[in-house]
Design a protein around this motif. Structure first.
Motif, PDB file in Angstrom:
ATOM      1  N   GLU A  34       0.834  -1.209   0.000  1.00 22.70           N
ATOM      2  CA  GLU A  34       0.000   0.000   0.000  1.00 22.70           C
ATOM      3  C   GLU A  34       0.868   1.258   0.000  1.00 22.70           C
ATOM      4  OE1 GLU A  34      -4.175  -0.298   2.167  1.00 22.70           O
ATOM      5  OE2 GLU A  34      -2.534  -1.010   3.455  1.00 22.70           O
ATOM      6  N   GLU A  35       1.888   1.268   0.836  1.00 27.50           N
ATOM      7  CA  GLU A  35       2.763   2.442   0.914  1.00 27.50           C
ATOM      8  C   GLU A  35       3.546   2.644  -0.372  1.00 27.50           C
ATOM      9  OE1 GLU A  35       5.074   2.849   4.457  1.00 27.50           O
ATOM     10  OE2 GLU A  35       3.314   2.659   5.751  1.00 27.50           O
ATOM     11  N   LEU A  36       3.998   1.556  -0.985  1.00 27.45           N
ATOM     12  CA  LEU A  36       4.702   1.682  -2.264  1.00 27.45           C
ATOM     13  C   LEU A  36       3.813   2.324  -3.326  1.00 27.45           C
ATOM     14  CD1 LEU A  36       6.658  -1.694  -2.605  1.00 27.45           C
ATOM     15  CD2 LEU A  36       7.595   0.581  -2.161  1.00 27.45           C
ATOM     16  N   VAL A  37       2.565   1.896  -3.375  1.00 25.41           N
ATOM     17  CA  VAL A  37       1.633   2.449  -4.372  1.00 25.41           C
ATOM     18  C   VAL A  37       1.367   3.921  -4.084  1.00 25.41           C
ATOM     19  CG1 VAL A  37      -0.722   2.314  -5.287  1.00 25.41           C
ATOM     20  CG2 VAL A  37       0.598   0.218  -4.910  1.00 25.41           C
ATOM     21  N   ARG A  38       1.164   4.271  -2.821  1.00 25.81           N
ATOM     22  CA  ARG A  38       0.940   5.675  -2.465  1.00 25.81           C
ATOM     23  C   ARG A  38       2.151   6.531  -2.829  1.00 25.81           C
ATOM     24  NH1 ARG A  38      -1.560   3.760   2.751  1.00 25.81           N
ATOM     25  NH2 ARG A  38      -3.783   3.707   2.276  1.00 25.81           N
TER      26      ARG A  38
END
Length: 87
Positions: A34-38
């Protein structure tokens, strides 16, 4: 925020790397992804702003020639009023 399940197939090396990096950061693989995508979405936003700034700089003289006199008169008054705290 509601969660949606997303199934993704990756090779074993990528899965291992995701697990190791998530573990090293003390988070779940889910949160790590999730953090990578954000972060990636944020990068796209920054890239857009940088490209727009480059475009404006490249064509600054064209814009100044076309709109400069109109904007100068309006911009000075607004800038002074803004600096004095009024509109």
């Amino acid at each position: 925020m509601a969660k949606t399940q997303l199934n993704v197939r990756v090779d074993e090396g990528t899965a291992r790397a995701a697990r190791e990096r998530a573990l090293a950061r003390g988070m779940s693989v889910n949160r790590y992804i999730e953090e990578l995508v954000r972060q990636d979405a944020g990068e796209a936003g920054r890239a857009f702003v940088e490209a727009a700034a480059d475009f404006m700089k490249q064509y600054e003289s064209v814009f100044a020639e076309e709109f400069g006199k109109e904007r100068e008169g309006r911009g000075e008054g607004r800038g002074d009023a803004a600096r004095e705290g009024r509109r």
